[in-house]
Write a protein that holds these residues in place. Sequence first.
Motif, PDB file in Angstrom:
ATOM      1  N   ALA A 127       8.943  -5.503 -12.823  1.00 18.62           N
ATOM      2  CA  ALA A 127       8.053  -6.427 -12.132  1.00 18.62           C
ATOM      3  C   ALA A 127       8.145  -6.255 -10.620  1.00 18.62           C
ATOM      4  N   LEU A 128       9.376  -6.122 -10.113  1.00 19.84           N
ATOM      5  CA  LEU A 128       9.546  -5.973  -8.674  1.00 19.84           C
ATOM      6  C   LEU A 128       9.013  -4.625  -8.199  1.00 19.84           C
ATOM      7  N   SER A 129       9.229  -3.579  -8.988  1.00 19.27           N
ATOM      8  CA  SER A 129       8.725  -2.262  -8.629  1.00 19.27           C
ATOM      9  C   SER A 129       7.203  -2.264  -8.544  1.00 19.27           C
ATOM     10  N   ALA A 130       6.556  -2.929  -9.486  1.00 15.67           N
ATOM     11  CA  ALA A 130       5.099  -3.012  -9.467  1.00 15.67           C
ATOM     12  C   ALA A 130       4.605  -3.811  -8.263  1.00 15.67           C
ATOM     13  N   ALA A 131       5.326  -4.871  -7.922  1.00 16.32           N
ATOM     14  CA  ALA A 131       4.938  -5.691  -6.772  1.00 16.32           C
ATOM     15  C   ALA A 131       5.065  -4.906  -5.479  1.00 16.32           C
ATOM     16  N   HIS A 132       6.163  -4.170  -5.333  1.00 12.03           N
ATOM     17  CA  HIS A 132       6.343  -3.344  -4.142  1.00 12.03           C
ATOM     18  C   HIS A 132       5.252  -2.281  -4.041  1.00 12.03           C
ATOM     19  N   ALA A 133       4.912  -1.666  -5.157  1.00 11.06           N
ATOM     20  CA  ALA A 133       3.879  -0.630  -5.155  1.00 11.06           C
ATOM     21  C   ALA A 133       2.534  -1.200  -4.729  1.00 11.06           C
ATOM     22  N   ALA A 134       2.208  -2.397  -5.207  1.00 13.28           N
ATOM     23  CA  ALA A 134       0.941  -3.030  -4.835  1.00 13.28           C
ATOM     24  C   ALA A 134       0.907  -3.349  -3.343  1.00 13.28           C
ATOM     25  N   GLU A 187       2.697  -1.856  -0.894  1.00 15.30           N
ATOM     26  CA  GLU A 187       2.653  -0.623  -0.099  1.00 15.30           C
ATOM     27  C   GLU A 187       1.271   0.027  -0.163  1.00 15.30           C
ATOM     28  N   CYS A 188       0.607  -0.085  -1.305  1.00 13.65           N
ATOM     29  CA  CYS A 188      -0.745   0.459  -1.427  1.00 13.65           C
ATOM     30  C   CYS A 188      -1.716  -0.287  -0.512  1.00 13.65           C
ATOM     31  N   ARG A 189      -1.517  -1.591  -0.386  1.00 12.53           N
ATOM     32  CA  ARG A 189      -2.436  -2.395   0.431  1.00 12.53           C
ATOM     33  C   ARG A 189      -2.178  -2.232   1.922  1.00 12.53           C
ATOM     34  N   PHE A 190      -0.903  -2.208   2.330  1.00 15.77           N
ATOM     35  CA  PHE A 190      -0.586  -2.252   3.762  1.00 15.77           C
ATOM     36  C   PHE A 190      -0.036  -0.940   4.324  1.00 15.77           C
ATOM     37  N   GLY A 191       0.339  -0.014   3.482  1.00 12.53           N
ATOM     38  CA  GLY A 191       0.770   1.286   3.961  1.00 12.53           C
ATOM     39  C   GLY A 191       2.197   1.359   4.461  1.00 12.53           C
ATOM     40  N   HIS A 192       2.998   0.356   4.175  1.00  8.86           N
ATOM     41  CA  HIS A 192       4.416   0.381   4.563  1.00  8.86           C
ATOM     42  C   HIS A 192       5.199  -0.493   3.606  1.00  8.86           C
ATOM     43  N   VAL A 193       6.537  -0.368   3.662  1.00 12.62           N
ATOM     44  CA  VAL A 193       7.378  -1.123   2.747  1.00 12.62           C
ATOM     45  C   VAL A 193       7.334  -2.617   3.072  1.00 12.62           C
ATOM     46  N   PHE A 194       7.626  -3.408   2.068  1.00 20.44           N
ATOM     47  CA  PHE A 194       7.730  -4.852   2.230  1.00 20.44           C
ATOM     48  C   PHE A 194       9.100  -5.179   2.794  1.00 20.44           C
ATOM     49  N   GLN A 226      12.546 -15.055  -4.499  1.00 24.50           N
ATOM     50  CA  GLN A 226      12.005 -15.148  -3.152  1.00 24.50           C
ATOM     51  C   GLN A 226      11.201 -13.903  -2.781  1.00 24.50           C
ATOM     52  N   VAL A 227      11.701 -12.738  -3.158  1.00 25.39           N
ATOM     53  CA  VAL A 227      10.991 -11.503  -2.840  1.00 25.39           C
ATOM     54  C   VAL A 227       9.668 -11.434  -3.595  1.00 25.39           C
ATOM     55  N   LEU A 228       9.696 -11.731  -4.891  1.00 28.44           N
ATOM     56  CA  LEU A 228       8.457 -11.690  -5.677  1.00 28.44           C
ATOM     57  C   LEU A 228       7.437 -12.694  -5.143  1.00 28.44           C
ATOM     58  N   ALA A 229       7.902 -13.903  -4.835  1.00 33.25           N
ATOM     59  CA  ALA A 229       6.990 -14.917  -4.299  1.00 33.25           C
ATOM     60  C   ALA A 229       6.451 -14.485  -2.944  1.00 33.25           C
ATOM     61  N   GLY A 230       7.316 -13.878  -2.116  1.00 31.38           N
ATOM     62  CA  GLY A 230       6.883 -13.422  -0.805  1.00 31.38           C
ATOM     63  C   GLY A 230       5.833 -12.339  -0.894  1.00 31.38           C
ATOM     64  N   ILE A 231       6.034 -11.382  -1.782  1.00 35.34           N
ATOM     65  CA  ILE A 231       5.050 -10.305  -1.935  1.00 35.34           C
ATOM     66  C   ILE A 231       3.717 -10.863  -2.405  1.00 35.34           C
ATOM     67  N   ARG A 232       3.762 -11.736  -3.402  1.00 39.63           N
ATOM     68  CA  ARG A 232       2.516 -12.295  -3.936  1.00 39.63           C
ATOM     69  C   ARG A 232       1.748 -13.060  -2.865  1.00 39.63           C
ATOM     70  N   THR A 233       2.475 -13.826  -2.064  1.00 41.00           N
ATOM     71  CA  THR A 233       1.815 -14.581  -1.000  1.00 41.00           C
ATOM     72  C   THR A 233       1.223 -13.649   0.045  1.00 41.00           C
ATOM     73  N   ARG A 234       1.987 -12.667   0.446  1.00 40.56           N
ATOM     74  CA  ARG A 234       1.561 -11.806   1.553  1.00 40.56           C
ATOM     75  C   ARG A 234       0.516 -10.778   1.152  1.00 40.56           C
ATOM     76  N   LEU A 235       0.376 -10.527  -0.143  1.00 37.48           N
ATOM     77  CA  LEU A 235      -0.719  -9.674  -0.593  1.00 37.48           C
ATOM     78  C   LEU A 235      -2.080 -10.306  -0.290  1.00 37.48           C
ATOM     79  N   GLY A 236      -2.087 -11.611  -0.080  1.00 33.08           N
ATOM     80  CA  GLY A 236      -3.325 -12.296   0.264  1.00 33.08           C
ATOM     81  C   GLY A 236      -3.665 -12.250   1.739  1.00 33.08           C
ATOM     82  N   HIS A 237      -2.789 -11.691   2.558  1.00 32.07           N
ATOM     83  CA  HIS A 237      -3.047 -11.592   3.999  1.00 32.07           C
ATOM     84  C   HIS A 237      -3.997 -10.447   4.299  1.00 32.07           C
ATOM     85  N   ASP A 238      -4.718 -10.573   5.416  1.00 22.99           N
ATOM     86  CA  ASP A 238      -5.434  -9.401   5.915  1.00 22.99           C
ATOM     87  C   ASP A 238      -4.440  -8.574   6.722  1.00 22.99           C
TER      88      ASP A 238
END
Length: 215
Positions: free
Chosen positions: A122-129, A131-138, A153-165
């Motif tokens: 789950a975490l690997s998939a979240a990181h991949a999503a 990095e694909c969106r922003f072009g750098h590591v979370f 906290q990391v999973l919640a943080g990634i999910r929240t920040r994937l909604g950022h421009d």
Amino acid sequence: MSRPSESPAGLPEPPRQRRGRPAAPARTRGRTPAVVSDRTPGLDRFNSASTAAAEDALLGCFASVRWAQRLAAHRPYPALDALLAAADEAAYDLAPEDLGEALAAEVSPGLHRTAPHSAHLALSAAHAAYECRFGHVFVMCLDSFRPSEHPDQVLAGIRTRLGHDRDEERVVTADEMRRLARGRIIELVTGTLRADEPTGIRAEAWTEGRTEGRF
């Protein structure tokens, strides 16, 4: 953990404080607060080290050459608070390419090897999503959380920040990097092990006087 050294003769002792909270600066005449005297052996060694050694240690905290050179050039620092304030100011002044340089050296927060396989996936998939969106590591500073809370906290943080421009996320990432740098500097000069740093090699080298090619 290293403890602050005694204040030099003739200087007042800093006010006692709870661990993890910066001491409030002492009041002086006028509007300029006195610098809190929280000198440690690690800070003394950092101040007196060669420029190359200081920059090398700083690059382990935040991998921007410009940032490290600026902090090393402004030594000596009278107290840890002064060094942290200078680190913040230098981080705020960085150009996007400097932040990108530092980001390139970062490793995304992961899980302990004993975590369930499903959690790793789950975490690997979240990181991949991300990095694909922003072009750098979370990146995320986890200093205020217990290790057991890190995965959520990391999973919640990634999910929240994937909604950022991209612009919004650039600001958040820069702030997280600045917070990471602060925690690493504290570890560097005091030997305080941070929750998301499983080893204290950098801190031990400075606070215990180990050379390891630095001094």
